[in-house]
Write a protein that holds these residues in place. Structure first.
Motif, PDB file in Angstrom:
ATOM      1  N   ASP A  56      -1.902 -17.875 -35.246  1.00 35.18           N
ATOM      2  CA  ASP A  56      -2.021 -18.068 -33.966  1.00 35.18           C
ATOM      3  C   ASP A  56      -2.922 -19.195 -33.138  1.00 35.18           C
ATOM      4  O   ASP A  56      -3.897 -19.491 -33.824  1.00 35.18           O
ATOM      5  N   THR A  57      -2.635 -19.447 -32.035  1.00 34.22           N
ATOM      6  CA  THR A  57      -3.201 -20.366 -31.077  1.00 34.22           C
ATOM      7  C   THR A  57      -3.522 -20.217 -29.939  1.00 34.22           C
ATOM      8  O   THR A  57      -2.647 -19.927 -29.102  1.00 34.22           O
ATOM      9  N   MET A  58      -4.935 -19.883 -29.791  1.00 32.72           N
ATOM     10  CA  MET A  58      -5.374 -19.321 -28.308  1.00 32.72           C
ATOM     11  C   MET A  58      -5.286 -19.867 -27.098  1.00 32.72           C
ATOM     12  O   MET A  58      -5.492 -19.343 -26.103  1.00 32.72           O
ATOM     13  N   ARG A  59      -4.867 -21.204 -27.244  1.00 34.06           N
ATOM     14  CA  ARG A  59      -4.904 -22.026 -26.018  1.00 34.06           C
ATOM     15  C   ARG A  59      -3.417 -22.298 -25.468  1.00 34.06           C
ATOM     16  O   ARG A  59      -3.021 -22.917 -24.510  1.00 34.06           O
ATOM     17  N   CYS A  60      -2.454 -21.847 -26.055  1.00 32.60           N
ATOM     18  CA  CYS A  60      -1.194 -22.208 -25.898  1.00 32.60           C
ATOM     19  C   CYS A  60      -0.579 -20.840 -25.067  1.00 32.60           C
ATOM     20  O   CYS A  60       0.760 -20.607 -25.294  1.00 32.60           O
ATOM     21  N   GLY A  61      -1.273 -19.862 -24.513  1.00 35.93           N
ATOM     22  CA  GLY A  61      -0.418 -18.784 -23.570  1.00 35.93           C
ATOM     23  C   GLY A  61       0.184 -17.662 -24.490  1.00 35.93           C
ATOM     24  O   GLY A  61      -0.266 -17.609 -25.637  1.00 35.93           O
ATOM     25  N   TYR A  62       0.896 -16.985 -23.819  1.00 33.20           N
ATOM     26  CA  TYR A  62       1.553 -15.843 -24.734  1.00 33.20           C
ATOM     27  C   TYR A  62       1.965 -16.116 -26.090  1.00 33.20           C
ATOM     28  O   TYR A  62       2.000 -15.362 -27.050  1.00 33.20           O
ATOM     29  N   PRO A  63       3.245 -17.109 -26.004  1.00 31.42           N
ATOM     30  CA  PRO A  63       3.755 -17.525 -27.498  1.00 31.42           C
ATOM     31  C   PRO A  63       2.567 -17.866 -28.594  1.00 31.42           C
ATOM     32  O   PRO A  63       2.972 -17.502 -29.583  1.00 31.42           O
ATOM     33  N   GLY A  64       1.586 -18.333 -28.050  1.00 34.50           N
ATOM     34  CA  GLY A  64       0.348 -18.678 -29.181  1.00 34.50           C
ATOM     35  C   GLY A  64      -0.308 -17.711 -29.812  1.00 34.50           C
ATOM     36  O   GLY A  64      -0.602 -17.568 -30.896  1.00 34.50           O
ATOM     37  N   TYR A  65      -0.275 -16.519 -28.852  1.00 37.91           N
ATOM     38  CA  TYR A  65      -0.676 -15.199 -29.471  1.00 37.91           C
ATOM     39  C   TYR A  65       0.004 -14.420 -30.294  1.00 37.91           C
ATOM     40  O   TYR A  65      -0.511 -13.698 -30.880  1.00 37.91           O
ATOM     41  N   VAL A  66       0.934 -14.611 -30.311  1.00 40.56           N
ATOM     42  CA  VAL A  66       2.258 -13.909 -31.103  1.00 40.56           C
ATOM     43  C   VAL A  66       3.081 -14.937 -31.806  1.00 40.56           C
ATOM     44  O   VAL A  66       4.324 -15.068 -31.690  1.00 40.56           O
ATOM     45  N   ALA A  67       2.447 -15.810 -32.799  1.00 41.87           N
ATOM     46  CA  ALA A  67       2.891 -16.813 -33.289  1.00 41.87           C
ATOM     47  C   ALA A  67       4.132 -16.516 -34.255  1.00 41.87           C
ATOM     48  O   ALA A  67       5.099 -17.051 -34.248  1.00 41.87           O
ATOM     49  N   GLY A  68       3.929 -15.537 -34.929  1.00 35.51           N
ATOM     50  CA  GLY A  68       4.903 -15.001 -35.933  1.00 35.51           C
ATOM     51  C   GLY A  68       6.206 -14.867 -35.235  1.00 35.51           C
ATOM     52  O   GLY A  68       7.282 -15.411 -35.879  1.00 35.51           O
ATOM     53  N   ALA A  69       6.112 -13.957 -34.168  1.00 37.18           N
ATOM     54  CA  ALA A  69       7.528 -13.725 -33.483  1.00 37.18           C
ATOM     55  C   ALA A  69       8.115 -15.065 -32.611  1.00 37.18           C
ATOM     56  O   ALA A  69       9.009 -15.337 -32.500  1.00 37.18           O
ATOM     57  N   THR A  70       6.969 -15.939 -32.238  1.00 42.74           N
ATOM     58  CA  THR A  70       7.242 -17.150 -31.668  1.00 42.74           C
ATOM     59  C   THR A  70       8.091 -18.082 -32.400  1.00 42.74           C
ATOM     60  O   THR A  70       9.207 -18.631 -32.197  1.00 42.74           O
ATOM     61  N   PHE A  71       7.628 -18.367 -33.814  1.00 41.24           N
ATOM     62  CA  PHE A  71       8.389 -19.154 -34.484  1.00 41.24           C
ATOM     63  C   PHE A  71       9.681 -18.596 -35.216  1.00 41.24           C
ATOM     64  O   PHE A  71      10.889 -19.128 -35.174  1.00 41.24           O
ATOM     65  N   ALA A  72       9.699 -17.072 -35.314  1.00 42.06           N
ATOM     66  CA  ALA A  72      10.883 -16.468 -35.860  1.00 42.06           C
ATOM     67  C   ALA A  72      12.251 -16.766 -34.732  1.00 42.06           C
ATOM     68  O   ALA A  72      13.327 -16.836 -35.016  1.00 42.06           O
ATOM     69  N   GLN A  73      11.498 -16.416 -33.474  1.00 45.05           N
ATOM     70  CA  GLN A  73      12.946 -16.719 -32.383  1.00 45.05           C
ATOM     71  C   GLN A  73      13.203 -18.034 -32.250  1.00 45.05           C
ATOM     72  O   GLN A  73      14.383 -18.363 -31.947  1.00 45.05           O
ATOM     73  N   ALA A  74      12.270 -19.046 -32.410  1.00 42.12           N
ATOM     74  CA  ALA A  74      12.666 -20.532 -32.285  1.00 42.12           C
ATOM     75  C   ALA A  74      13.526 -20.819 -33.407  1.00 42.12           C
ATOM     76  O   ALA A  74      14.490 -21.556 -33.448  1.00 42.12           O
ATOM     77  N   LEU A  75      13.330 -20.250 -34.648  1.00 38.15           N
ATOM     78  CA  LEU A  75      14.264 -20.575 -35.896  1.00 38.15           C
ATOM     79  C   LEU A  75      15.610 -19.865 -35.478  1.00 38.15           C
ATOM     80  O   LEU A  75      16.373 -20.130 -36.094  1.00 38.15           O
ATOM     81  N   GLY A  76      15.459 -18.733 -35.020  1.00 41.12           N
ATOM     82  CA  GLY A  76      16.805 -17.852 -34.569  1.00 41.12           C
ATOM     83  C   GLY A  76      16.595 -16.690 -35.082  1.00 41.12           C
ATOM     84  O   GLY A  76      16.620 -16.488 -36.617  1.00 41.12           O
ATOM     85  N   TRP A  77      16.513 -15.436 -34.356  1.00 43.30           N
ATOM     86  CA  TRP A  77      16.427 -14.296 -34.765  1.00 43.30           C
ATOM     87  C   TRP A  77      17.424 -13.777 -35.999  1.00 43.30           C
ATOM     88  O   TRP A  77      18.589 -13.958 -35.825  1.00 43.30           O
ATOM     89  N   GLN A  78      16.767 -13.325 -36.939  1.00 43.29           N
ATOM     90  CA  GLN A  78      17.638 -13.106 -38.075  1.00 43.29           C
ATOM     91  C   GLN A  78      17.119 -11.466 -38.908  1.00 43.29           C
ATOM     92  O   GLN A  78      17.333 -11.393 -39.961  1.00 43.29           O
ATOM     93  N   GLY A  79      16.132 -11.007 -38.132  1.00 47.25           N
ATOM     94  CA  GLY A  79      15.839  -9.643 -38.750  1.00 47.25           C
ATOM     95  C   GLY A  79      14.607  -9.610 -39.463  1.00 47.25           C
ATOM     96  O   GLY A  79      14.083  -8.485 -39.860  1.00 47.25           O
ATOM     97  N   ALA A  80      13.950 -10.915 -39.687  1.00 44.60           N
ATOM     98  CA  ALA A  80      12.663 -10.716 -40.674  1.00 44.60           C
ATOM     99  C   ALA A  80      11.617 -10.153 -39.905  1.00 44.60           C
ATOM    100  O   ALA A  80      11.409 -10.028 -38.743  1.00 44.60           O
ATOM    101  N   ARG A  81      10.636  -9.342 -40.736  1.00 45.94           N
ATOM    102  CA  ARG A  81       9.619  -8.865 -40.126  1.00 45.94           C
ATOM    103  C   ARG A  81       8.388 -10.099 -39.854  1.00 45.94           C
ATOM    104  O   ARG A  81       8.651 -11.229 -40.422  1.00 45.94           O
ATOM    105  N   VAL A  82       7.694  -9.554 -38.946  1.00 47.31           N
ATOM    106  CA  VAL A  82       6.846 -10.965 -38.457  1.00 47.31           C
ATOM    107  C   VAL A  82       5.287 -10.304 -38.265  1.00 47.31           C
ATOM    108  O   VAL A  82       5.117  -9.160 -38.144  1.00 47.31           O
ATOM    109  N   SER A  83       4.307 -11.260 -38.481  1.00 45.11           N
ATOM    110  CA  SER A  83       3.031 -10.949 -38.316  1.00 45.11           C
ATOM    111  C   SER A  83       2.312 -12.144 -37.806  1.00 45.11           C
ATOM    112  O   SER A  83       2.752 -13.321 -37.530  1.00 45.11           O
ATOM    113  N   SER A  84       1.360 -11.882 -36.989  1.00 42.63           N
ATOM    114  CA  SER A  84       0.683 -12.867 -36.194  1.00 42.63           C
ATOM    115  C   SER A  84      -1.145 -12.654 -36.581  1.00 42.63           C
ATOM    116  O   SER A  84      -1.405 -11.605 -36.566  1.00 42.63           O
ATOM    117  N   VAL A  85      -1.514 -13.869 -36.978  1.00 40.69           N
ATOM    118  CA  VAL A  85      -2.948 -13.845 -37.470  1.00 40.69           C
ATOM    119  C   VAL A  85      -4.005 -14.864 -36.628  1.00 40.69           C
ATOM    120  O   VAL A  85      -3.532 -15.836 -36.435  1.00 40.69           O
TER     121      VAL A  85
END
Length: 396
Positions: free
Chosen positions: A51-80
């Motif tokens: 996660d990146t805490m200066r980048c608003g909501y997408p930065g707080y949930v980076a796992g899902a943010t990148f999964a969505q950007a690459l195209g939802w395909q059902g992978a589990r997500v984690s954000s750290v």
């Protein structure tokens, strides 16, 4: 070893100040890592975002943010989030999922769009936040903290500004050979000495910048790597994310006023030494087995401290190593052959991942002009706020 996972792919977005969204950088790094691994995005079963805490909501949930950007395909997500250790914690989360049998292929991504100047706490009044307090009460910005460490080394060990400058000279020479680095120009000790004083004794060229950038890794189980045709992959053998142990007697950021040495004897090793010590123990190796190391050079003086913390030399002997050229390319134990943060700057969620990218390329023998000949074992080390630290051991 059963605790190992394979590094199938490594990718980066070049670091600089690009003025774009961190999502673009992370997506580019992820695609580079997937291509390097010869993995189709749809084969990825888990995405772990740092996660990146200066980048608003997408930065707080980076796992899902990148999964969505690459195209939802059902992978589990984690954000750290673990400050500067976020990337290594993300690697460890992916590794744990693989070793637990939850996934065969994991994508780990960290990216940042950093502010100008130096990092400061988030806005608002937070008198119970030690990071906020060190800025507001002590005026201890990051450069001031780096300078306090430098002064301490000068007082304890007789080191000089000239010793610190040699670290920048070494890292700039390596960074000049790295196409992903932000600063790709060799500098001389005279140029370091002529740069502006930021926090005495440290000058502008002694302190790392803040940067935009990204790094990504594709990790897999050893069984999957073999089925995939990767017979001799780089392997992650250990990840350490230990916390400090009481009594903690060294004044570390941001716990300026929690020195317990007045009441109790200090521990035999520092917190930073315990981070890498745990990694050595898990990996079954010692400092004598290293081919290279990537350490967290927020300032030139702090790199010298890491030499001691990772066991390359005794206390107060860091400057001797850099004077001898032992930690330079071609030296006995090269450190920060990527160019380090001196050449990259800080992109907080990405930097611990970027360190492992460098180990991967070095251990594969594909690092080009900055290649350490015959590299077989490497370690990374960094430290983040509030007792976060990390070390990763990779082997070939």
């Amino acid at each position: 070893m059963s605790g190992e996972v394979a590094v199938l792919g490594a990718g980066m977005h070049p670091w600089g100040k690009w003025g774009r969204s961190f999502v673009q950088y992370g997506t580019a790094a992820a695609r580079a890592a997937l291509a390097d691994a010869r993995i189709d995005w749809r084969q990825v079963q888990s995405v772990v975002g740092a996660d990146t805490m200066r980048c608003g909501y997408p930065g707080y949930v980076a796992g899902a943010t990148f999964a969505q950007a690459l195209g939802w395909q059902g992978a589990r997500v984690s954000s750290v989030y673990a400050a500067c250790a976020s990337g290594a914690q993300a690697i460890n989360t992916g590794r744990s999922q693989i070793l637990a049998g939850m996934a065969d292929v994991v994508l780990v991504v960290g990216a940042d769009s950093a502010p100008k100047g130096f990092f400061a706490p988030a806005g608002g009044d937070r008198p119970d936040d030690p990071d906020w307090l060190r800025f507001r009460v002590l005026g201890a910005t990051n450069p001031a903290y780096f300078a306090l460490y430098a002064r301490r080394r000068m007082a304890l060990y007789g080191e000089s500004a000239e010793d610190f400058a040699l670290v920048k000279v070494k890292n700039a020479a390596a960074g000049a050979l790295n196409p992903n680095a932000r600063y790709r120009k060799a500098v001389s000790a005279a140029e370091v000495a002529a740069s502006a004083v930021v926090a005495d004794p440290l000058r502008l060229l002694d302190i790392c910048a803040t940067s935009d950038g990204a790094a990504a890794l594709v990790l897999s189980s050893m069984d999957f790597a073999r089925r995939h045709g990767a017979g001799e992959p780089v392997r992650i053998r250990a990840v350490s994310t230990v916390s400090p142990t009481y009594p903690k007697a060294v004044l570390d950021l941001p716990d300026i006023a929690t020195d317990s040495a007045a009441a109790m004897d200090p521990l035999p090793q520092s917190f930073r030494a315990s981070i890498t010590g745990a990694a050595y123990e898990e990996a079954g190796i010692g400092p004598e087995d290293l081919s290279l190391a990537e350490v967290y050079d927020l300032s030139t003086a702090l790199e010298l401290e890491w030499y001691e913390d990772i066991g390359l030399c005794g206390a107060g002997e860091g400057a001797k190593l850099v004077r001898e050229g032992a930690t330079a390319l071609g030296g006995r134990i090269p450190v920060n052959v990527s160019g380090g943060l001196a050449s990259f700057g800080e992109a907080v969620p990405a930097q611990a991942i970027a360190q492992v990218c460098e180990l991967t390329w070095q251990l594969r023998g594909t690092a080009g002009a900055r290649q350490v000949p015959g590299a077989l074992t490497g370690i990374t080390a960094n430290q983040g706020l509030f007792g976060h630290g990390s070390a990763v051991v990779a082997v070939r």
